[in-house]
Design an enzyme around this catalytic site. Structure first.
Site, PDB file in Angstrom:
ATOM      1  CG  ASP A 211      -3.185 -47.149  -0.295  1.00 57.02           C
ATOM      2  OD1 ASP A 211      -4.091 -46.643  -0.957  1.00 57.02           O
ATOM      3  OD2 ASP A 211      -2.969 -48.374  -0.262  1.00 57.02           O
TER       4      ASP A 211
ATOM      5  CG  ASP B 269      -8.383 -43.844   3.780  1.00 55.67           C
ATOM      6  OD1 ASP B 269      -8.729 -44.979   3.406  1.00 55.67           O
ATOM      7  OD2 ASP B 269      -8.083 -42.918   2.999  1.00 55.67           O
TER       8      ASP B 269
ATOM      9  CB  CYS C 230     -19.418 -28.263  16.837  1.00 53.15           C
ATOM     10  SG  CYS C 230     -17.805 -28.970  16.392  1.00 53.15           S
TER      11      CYS C 230
ATOM     12  CB  CYS D 204     -14.266 -28.297  16.690  1.00 48.74           C
ATOM     13  SG  CYS D 204     -14.732 -27.034  15.518  1.00 48.74           S
TER      14      CYS D 204
ATOM     15  CB  CYS E 107     -17.810 -24.821  16.596  1.00 52.17           C
ATOM     16  SG  CYS E 107     -18.092 -25.559  14.974  1.00 52.17           S
TER      17      CYS E 107
ATOM     18  CG  HIS F 116     -16.546 -28.052  11.751  1.00 53.13           C
ATOM     19  ND1 HIS F 116     -17.223 -28.115  12.952  1.00 53.13           N
ATOM     20  CD2 HIS F 116     -17.378 -28.592  10.815  1.00 53.13           C
ATOM     21  CE1 HIS F 116     -18.415 -28.653  12.761  1.00 53.13           C
ATOM     22  NE2 HIS F 116     -18.544 -28.952  11.478  1.00 53.13           N
TER      23      HIS F 116
HETATM   24  C1  LIG Z   1     -12.101 -43.201  -2.222  1.00 50.83           C
HETATM   25  N1  LIG Z   1     -12.391 -44.599  -2.416  1.00 50.83           N
HETATM   26  C2  LIG Z   1     -11.399 -45.508  -2.329  1.00 50.83           C
HETATM   27  N2  LIG Z   1     -10.127 -45.217  -1.936  1.00 50.83           N
HETATM   28  C3  LIG Z   1      -9.454 -46.393  -2.035  1.00 50.83           C
HETATM   29  C4  LIG Z   1      -8.098 -46.654  -1.787  1.00 50.83           C
HETATM   30  C5  LIG Z   1      -7.195 -45.550  -1.293  1.00 50.83           C
HETATM   31  C6  LIG Z   1      -7.433 -45.338   0.192  1.00 50.83           C
HETATM   32  N3  LIG Z   1      -6.959 -44.022   0.626  1.00 50.83           N
HETATM   33  C7  LIG Z   1      -5.525 -43.890   0.561  1.00 50.83           C
HETATM   34  C8  LIG Z   1      -5.097 -42.502   0.944  1.00 50.83           C
HETATM   35  C9  LIG Z   1      -5.552 -41.455  -0.053  1.00 50.83           C
HETATM   36  C10 LIG Z   1      -4.331 -40.664  -0.436  1.00 50.83           C
HETATM   37  C11 LIG Z   1      -3.241 -41.041   0.516  1.00 50.83           C
HETATM   38  C12 LIG Z   1      -3.580 -42.402   1.029  1.00 50.83           C
HETATM   39  C13 LIG Z   1      -7.632 -47.976  -2.043  1.00 50.83           C
HETATM   40  N4  LIG Z   1      -6.295 -48.272  -1.851  1.00 50.83           N
HETATM   41  C14 LIG Z   1      -5.836 -49.504  -2.177  1.00 50.83           C
HETATM   42  N5  LIG Z   1      -4.540 -49.806  -2.029  1.00 50.83           N
HETATM   43  N6  LIG Z   1      -6.655 -50.497  -2.658  1.00 50.83           N
HETATM   44  C15 LIG Z   1      -7.986 -50.280  -2.833  1.00 50.83           C
HETATM   45  O1  LIG Z   1      -8.706 -51.209  -3.264  1.00 50.83           O
HETATM   46  C16 LIG Z   1      -8.520 -48.971  -2.521  1.00 50.83           C
HETATM   47  C17 LIG Z   1      -9.885 -48.688  -2.726  1.00 50.83           C
HETATM   48  C18 LIG Z   1     -10.342 -47.388  -2.487  1.00 50.83           C
HETATM   49  N7  LIG Z   1     -11.563 -46.807  -2.658  1.00 50.83           N
HETATM   50 ZN   LIG Z   2     -16.928 -27.481  14.878  1.00 56.58          ZN
END
Ligand SMILES: CNc1nc2c(CCNCC3CCCC3)c3nc(N)[nH]c(=O)c3cc2[nH]1
Ligand SMILES: [Zn+2]
Length: 371
Positions: free
Chosen positions: A94, A268, A306, A308, A311, A337
């Site tokens: 990210d 993610d 499960c 895994c 489990c 898990h």
């Molecule tokens: C939890 N909700 C949410 N996450 C967002 C994230 C983060 C996604 N997860 C990245 C990982 C977490 C830590 C390491 C990388 C978002 N990232 C960006 N750049 N832009 C969003 O609009 C954006 C929007 C998001 N909404």
């Molecule tokens: Zn499991």
């Protein structure tokens, strides 16, 4: 020649769900896919071998955290993130904007970029489209994210309009900053808040810049699930069908099935690993907290059926004991898990799409989830 290529294999005739392959410099992977999060160059408590054994394909890491510690130069000296963390499949990073807003302190946004205080040592730091692009190149991830502002929820139309326009200008600067290099693809991130006119404008302007894939940002930021699904329903059709679509920060079964229904390929979320450290196990019938006294004499697995490692080898009673005794193995077993559960959930959705029975899969899921 773009380094990230999405190959569509099958679209569900009744919904927007689709199955495909993501070709990257570190291999080809199946979608829809869930990507475990490894914020500081490790998926907490898991080894790469365990991640592979459970079927992880692409894992995430983060510009914001690695920029502050250990610094992109050290990772570059190691030969890049893959070598540094011993992961030979694909890595997505990210761009750091989101974490600046959710972690950094005292931040100031200008056209140029974002000034903020490090959450580690309070030092003054600066991230911009150029810096975020350079850092991701130094990290050597296969998929980089454009530097964006994740609009908070709620936000008024005027703020969302101005912020989205700046994110589009930042995306253009990221494209400019990327030297002609073939080893890393970059995804544009669609913003626009909860406003369809702004989502349309953001998507169209980013598609015109021809990114290798598109993230849908600015969701899973506290809005009701119905609103997230409504914005998703409107936004994904604006994106090209021959490019991957990544919904950021989504990772519970109910949101994943609705995201897949609306044509999302990649997801993610820190949820499965974070809640595991608090004893929360994810199951097909919702989640359970293993520390609960009711499991003290429960000799069954976290979840019946499960397959895994956890489990197949440990009982709920034993795992509850480990938590009560504050044993580190507890965190590892529930993390394993939870990640396995989500990866298996994605595999089952992919299979259902390929076998033309995704609507039935979705209905069955909601029947058991609602119980
Ligand atoms: C939890 N909700 C949410 N996450 C967002 C994230 C983060 C996604 N997860 C990245 C990982 C977490 C830590 C390491 C990388 C978002 N990232 C960006 N750049 N832009 C969003 O609009 C954006 C929007 C998001 N909404
Ligand atoms: Zn499991």
């Amino acid at each position: 020649m773009p380094s990230i290529i999405y190959e569509l294999q099958k679209t569900c005739p009744h919904t927007g769900a689709r199955a495909g392959l993501l070709h990257t410099p570190h291999g080809t992977f199946q979608t829809p896919m869930f990507m475990p999060v490894g914020t500081q160059a490790t998926v907490k408590t898991m080894t790469p071998e365990e991640l592979k054994a459970m079927g992880s394909q692409v894992i995430l890491s983060n510009t914001y955290h690695l920029f502050l510690r250990p610094g992109p130069e050290l990772v570059e000296e190691a030969g890049g993130l893959h070598k540094f963390m011993n992961w030979d499949q694909a890595i997505l990073t990210d761009s750091g904007g989101f974490q600046v807003f959710s972690l950094g302190d005292m931040r100031k946004i200008t056209e140029d970029g974002v000034t903020f205080r490090s959450h580690i040592d309070g030092s003054k730091q600066f991230l911009s489209p150029e810096v975020a692009t350079k850092v991701q190149e130094q990290l050597g991830s296969d998929i980089a994210m454009a530097f964006d502002e994740c609009i908070p929820y709620p936000a008024d139309h005027d703020y969302a309009k101005r912020s989205t326009a700046r994110t589009t200008r930042w995306a253009h600067r990221c494209q400019e900053a990327r030297k002609a290099h073939d080893r890393q693809g970059m995804f544009g991130i669609v913003q626009g808040g909860m406003y369809k006119d702004l989502r349309k404008q953001s998507a169209e302007e980013l598609v015109a810049m021809d990114f290798e894939g598109y993230s849908i940002g600015g969701l899973s930021v506290g809005e009701p699930h119905d609103l997230m699904n409504e914005i998703l329903e409107y936004t994904t059709p604006l994106l090209p069908t021959n490019k991957a679509r990544y919904l950021m920060g989504v990772g519970t079964a109910d949101c994943l099935v609705e995201g897949v229904t609306r044509g999302v390929d990649m997801f993610d979320c820190v949820y499965p690993t974070r809640v595991a450290r608090n004893g929360m196990a994810m199951t097909w019938n919702g989640r359970l907290n293993i520390r609960n006294a009711q499991f003290a004499h429960d000799w069954g697995p976290l979840e019946e059926g499960c397959q895994c490692y956890t489990c197949k080898n440990y009982s709920r009673a034993y795992i509850r004991h480990l938590y009560k005794a504050e044993e580190i193995l507890a965190l590892r077993l529930v993390t394993y898990h939870n990640l396995y559960f989500l990866l298996e959930f994605m595999r089952q959705m992919r299979q259902a799409i390929l076998e033309d029975r995704f609507p039935q899969f979705r209905m069955q899921f909601w029947d058991s989830f609602k119980k």
